[in-house]
Design an enzyme around this catalytic site. Structure first.
Site, mmCIF file in Angstrom:
data_model
loop_
_atom_site.group_PDB
_atom_site.id
_atom_site.type_symbol
_atom_site.label_atom_id
_atom_site.label_comp_id
_atom_site.label_asym_id
_atom_site.label_seq_id
_atom_site.Cartn_x
_atom_site.Cartn_y
_atom_site.Cartn_z
ATOM 1 N N ASP A 111 -14.582 -12.227 42.018
ATOM 2 C CA ASP A 111 -15.932 -12.614 42.442
ATOM 3 C C ASP A 111 -17.007 -12.212 41.430
ATOM 4 O OD1 ASP A 111 -15.454 -13.982 44.790
ATOM 5 O OD2 ASP A 111 -15.521 -12.189 46.050
ATOM 6 N N LYS A 164 -20.498 -13.819 41.243
ATOM 7 C CA LYS A 164 -21.561 -13.563 42.227
ATOM 8 C C LYS A 164 -22.753 -12.834 41.609
ATOM 9 C CE LYS A 164 -18.878 -13.476 46.536
ATOM 10 N NZ LYS A 164 -18.442 -12.638 47.681
ATOM 11 N N HIS A 179 -20.366 -19.596 42.230
ATOM 12 C CA HIS A 179 -19.924 -18.330 41.635
ATOM 13 C C HIS A 179 -18.556 -18.461 40.963
ATOM 14 C CE1 HIS A 179 -17.396 -17.663 45.272
ATOM 15 N NE2 HIS A 179 -16.757 -16.770 44.542
ATOM 16 N N HIS A 193 -10.646 -19.926 45.286
ATOM 17 C CA HIS A 193 -11.122 -20.581 46.504
ATOM 18 C C HIS A 193 -10.544 -21.983 46.672
ATOM 19 C CE1 HIS A 193 -13.877 -17.708 48.259
ATOM 20 N NE2 HIS A 193 -14.452 -17.497 47.090
#
Length: 305
Positions: A166, A169, A194, A221
């Site tokens: 991540d 982000k 992101h 994702h």
């Protein structure tokens, strides 16, 4: 074979028999050098006696058995002893060199892990998630990689790289990351960026670890059925690293409390993961997740929020 060549093809070339001794240095074990040298001695003696018996050495003084013993075998034994000592010395130096390289390599791995962990915790703090989240995701990923039979090195690389899933982000507006309620379509669109931010940040790194992290950041994702963020890849087109991290990340998100949701029980999260086999997740990985669920629970206890 070296002994046969030594006795018949090139009687006076000692390299025929010392070559195996020198080559044994490459194994970096003194015991291998000693073993090879001890094995070569009777071969060398036998080759001299064979040459004498076949009468292929007509020159003096090797035409007599006494001459073979004094002027053929004895000098070769001394040469073999000298070569063996030199080879043992070389092996010792190689052992020290390799030991130093291994130590430096371990230090480099440790420094990379600390750097990745620190950066990941910084990113998680931006989204009001704890650094324990990335530790748990890394540990879950390690469990899945081991279950798939990956090597120790690959398992380490993937589990460490997963901490950066991540990292993108850090480029998302904080008011969106910290919003307690449901995101609208525009805000969710910003959140989805992101994965691209993370990929762009990491893709050009010369470090293999960062390149693996770039792939994970971009694809974690994606859904196995092709309905993920990019909607242009599905199934095994999604990198196996990202498929592992996807299961690890979603499971931890489900069992963790967030500003927009309460935590699920581990068993409910388990059932949700399994229900998404072939849809959101790779069925083979969800099977491994189910088989090693007790290890996931142990990680939860080890790294509580």
């Amino acid at each position: 074979m070296s002994g046969l060549m030594y006795s018949i093809l090139s009687y006076h070339v000692i390299i025929m028999l010392v070559f195996p001794v020198i080559t044994s240095c490459l194994y970096c074990e003194r015991s291998n050098v000693i073993y090879t040298a001890l094995l070569s001695v009777p071969v060398m003696i036998a080759s001299h006696l064979l040459a004498f018996w076949l009468k292929i050495v007509p020159d003096e003084p090797l035409v007599t058995l006494r001459g073979v013993l004094l002027y053929g075998i004895t000098p070769r034994l001394l040469e073999m002893a000298a070569i063996s000592i030199i080879s043992i010395s070389i092996t010792g130096k190689l052992q020290r060199l390799i030991s130093a390289l291994v130590t430096k390599n371990d230090e480099l791995y440790e420094e990379q892990q600390i750097l990745v962990s620190s950066l990941s915790e910084l990113v998680e703090s931006q989204s009001h998630e704890t650094g324990r989240h990335v530790k748990r995701v890394s540990a879950y990923t390690e469990i899945l990689c081991r279950a798939m039979g990956l090597s120790e090195e690959d398992t380490w690389k993937i589990s460490v790289a997963s901490m950066m899933h991540d990292v993108g982000k850090i480029c998302v507006p904080r008011e969106i990351l910290h919003k307690p309620g449901k995101l609208n379509d525009e805000e969710f669109g910003e959140i989805k960026k992101h994965v691209d931010f993370g990929y762009e940040l990491l893709k050009n790194s010369p470090c293999e670890l960062m390149r693996i992290a770039a792939t994970i950041a971009q694809q974690h994702h994606e859904r196995f059925d092709g309905k993920g963020y990019q909607k242009n890849i599905s199934g095994e087109q999604i990198d196996i690293y990202a498929r592992c991290v996807s299961v690890a990340d979603v499971f931890d998100a489900l069992v963790s409390k967030r500003c927009y949701k309460q935590s699920w029980t581990a068993q409910n999260a388990r059932e949700e993961i399994l229900s998404q086999a072939g849809k959101q997740f790779d069925p083979s990985i969800t099977k491994l997740f189910d088989e090693h669920f007790d290890e996931f629970l142990a990680v939860m206890e080890k790294y509580p929020d």
